[in-house]
Scaffold this motif. Structure first.
Motif, PDB file in Angstrom:
ATOM      1  N   ALA A  44       0.750  -1.273  -0.044  1.00  0.00           N
ATOM      2  CA  ALA A  44       0.117   0.053   0.032  1.00  0.00           C
ATOM      3  C   ALA A  44       0.903   1.359  -0.021  1.00  0.00           C
ATOM      4  O   ALA A  44       0.491   2.496  -0.355  1.00  0.00           O
ATOM      5  N   GLY A  45       1.890   1.302   0.396  1.00  0.00           N
ATOM      6  CA  GLY A  45       2.804   2.299   0.699  1.00  0.00           C
ATOM      7  C   GLY A  45       3.421   2.907  -0.913  1.00  0.00           C
ATOM      8  O   GLY A  45       3.737   4.014  -0.981  1.00  0.00           O
ATOM      9  N   ARG A  46       3.549   1.943  -1.645  1.00  0.00           N
ATOM     10  CA  ARG A  46       3.910   2.180  -3.117  1.00  0.00           C
ATOM     11  C   ARG A  46       2.913   2.841  -3.851  1.00  0.00           C
ATOM     12  O   ARG A  46       3.271   3.131  -5.094  1.00  0.00           O
ATOM     13  N   ILE A  47       1.581   2.833  -3.465  1.00  0.00           N
ATOM     14  CA  ILE A  47       0.449   3.262  -4.483  1.00  0.00           C
ATOM     15  C   ILE A  47       0.366   4.531  -3.999  1.00  0.00           C
ATOM     16  O   ILE A  47      -0.108   5.003  -2.897  1.00  0.00           O
ATOM     17  N   PRO A  48       0.599   5.438  -5.094  1.00  0.00           N
ATOM     18  CA  PRO A  48       0.168   6.937  -4.891  1.00  0.00           C
ATOM     19  C   PRO A  48      -1.089   7.628  -5.029  1.00  0.00           C
ATOM     20  O   PRO A  48      -1.586   8.604  -4.596  1.00  0.00           O
ATOM     21  N   ASP A  49      -2.290   6.650  -5.047  1.00  0.00           N
ATOM     22  CA  ASP A  49      -3.537   6.922  -5.114  1.00  0.00           C
ATOM     23  C   ASP A  49      -4.028   7.488  -3.529  1.00  0.00           C
ATOM     24  O   ASP A  49      -3.544   7.307  -2.693  1.00  0.00           O
ATOM     25  N   GLU A  50      -5.053   8.392  -3.824  1.00  0.00           N
ATOM     26  CA  GLU A  50      -5.610   8.805  -2.599  1.00  0.00           C
ATOM     27  C   GLU A  50      -6.507   7.825  -1.456  1.00  0.00           C
ATOM     28  O   GLU A  50      -6.859   6.885  -2.261  1.00  0.00           O
ATOM     29  N   VAL A  51      -6.626   7.967  -0.452  1.00  0.00           N
ATOM     30  CA  VAL A  51      -7.481   7.156   0.435  1.00  0.00           C
ATOM     31  C   VAL A  51      -8.848   7.357  -0.150  1.00  0.00           C
ATOM     32  O   VAL A  51      -9.462   8.621   0.015  1.00  0.00           O
ATOM     33  N   ALA A  52      -9.563   6.257  -0.381  1.00  0.00           N
ATOM     34  CA  ALA A  52     -11.063   6.144  -0.696  1.00  0.00           C
ATOM     35  C   ALA A  52     -11.972   6.427   0.311  1.00  0.00           C
ATOM     36  O   ALA A  52     -11.637   5.698   1.482  1.00  0.00           O
ATOM     37  N   GLY A  53     -12.826   7.061   0.329  1.00  0.00           N
ATOM     38  CA  GLY A  53     -13.941   7.172   1.379  1.00  0.00           C
ATOM     39  C   GLY A  53     -13.869   8.376   2.178  1.00  0.00           C
ATOM     40  O   GLY A  53     -14.825   8.860   2.965  1.00  0.00           O
ATOM     41  N   MET A  54     -12.826   9.146   2.472  1.00  0.00           N
ATOM     42  CA  MET A  54     -12.967  10.362   2.994  1.00  0.00           C
ATOM     43  C   MET A  54     -12.179  11.480   2.363  1.00  0.00           C
ATOM     44  O   MET A  54     -11.094  11.427   1.597  1.00  0.00           O
ATOM     45  N   ASP A  55     -12.759  12.771   2.343  1.00  0.00           N
ATOM     46  CA  ASP A  55     -12.264  13.752   1.522  1.00  0.00           C
ATOM     47  C   ASP A  55     -11.293  14.566   2.736  1.00  0.00           C
ATOM     48  O   ASP A  55     -11.163  14.115   3.993  1.00  0.00           O
ATOM     49  N   GLY A  56     -10.495  15.708   2.248  1.00  0.00           N
ATOM     50  CA  GLY A  56      -9.672  16.221   3.158  1.00  0.00           C
ATOM     51  C   GLY A  56     -10.390  17.055   4.412  1.00  0.00           C
ATOM     52  O   GLY A  56      -9.720  17.078   5.263  1.00  0.00           O
ATOM     53  N   ILE A  57     -11.617  17.699   3.930  1.00  0.00           N
ATOM     54  CA  ILE A  57     -12.175  18.373   5.187  1.00  0.00           C
ATOM     55  C   ILE A  57     -12.750  17.432   6.243  1.00  0.00           C
ATOM     56  O   ILE A  57     -12.636  17.677   7.327  1.00  0.00           O
ATOM     57  N   ALA A  58     -13.148  16.360   5.943  1.00  0.00           N
ATOM     58  CA  ALA A  58     -13.809  15.339   6.874  1.00  0.00           C
ATOM     59  C   ALA A  58     -12.470  14.660   7.634  1.00  0.00           C
ATOM     60  O   ALA A  58     -12.792  14.539   8.900  1.00  0.00           O
ATOM     61  N   THR A  59     -11.452  14.467   6.909  1.00  0.00           N
ATOM     62  CA  THR A  59     -10.205  13.910   7.652  1.00  0.00           C
ATOM     63  C   THR A  59      -9.696  15.154   8.649  1.00  0.00           C
ATOM     64  O   THR A  59      -9.187  14.708   9.906  1.00  0.00           O
TER      65      THR A  59
END
Length: 93
Positions: A44-59
């Motif tokens: 998982a550390g090698r995948i540059p994709d965003e975390v699915a499920g939460m946007d920046g404001i909610a996080t």
């Protein structure tokens, strides 16, 4: 006398023999298997994709609320009267 010496020698040699060769060959396998089962995606550390499920404001709001929980100490709980009104005359009739 020779038979006694051979018997003693065999007894001493038996003390040096390992009694758990099958256990030693698989020592730690259970722990390694449990660790592998707990890891969902080892790469998982090698995948540059965003975390699915939460946007920046909610996080950000979640992190701020979590950090606010440490600003004040937790409320004190009175553990002396944990059994209720024992000895205060308010018991059963």
């Amino acid at each position: 006398m020779n038979k006694l010496a051979i018997a003693v020698l065999l007894g001493l040699m038996a003390g040096c023999a390992t009694v758990t060769p099958n256990y030693d060959t698989t020592f730690g396998d259970t722990v390694r298997q449990a660790k592998l089962k707990m890891i969902i995606n080892p790469g998982a550390g090698r995948i540059p994709d965003e975390v699915a499920g939460m946007d920046g404001i909610a996080t950000r709001n979640t992190i701020l609320l979590y950090q606010d929980t440490f600003k004040a100490p937790p409320p004190v709980v009175n553990v002396i009267n944990i059994g209720g009104n024992v000895g205060s005359g308010g018991g059963g009739k």
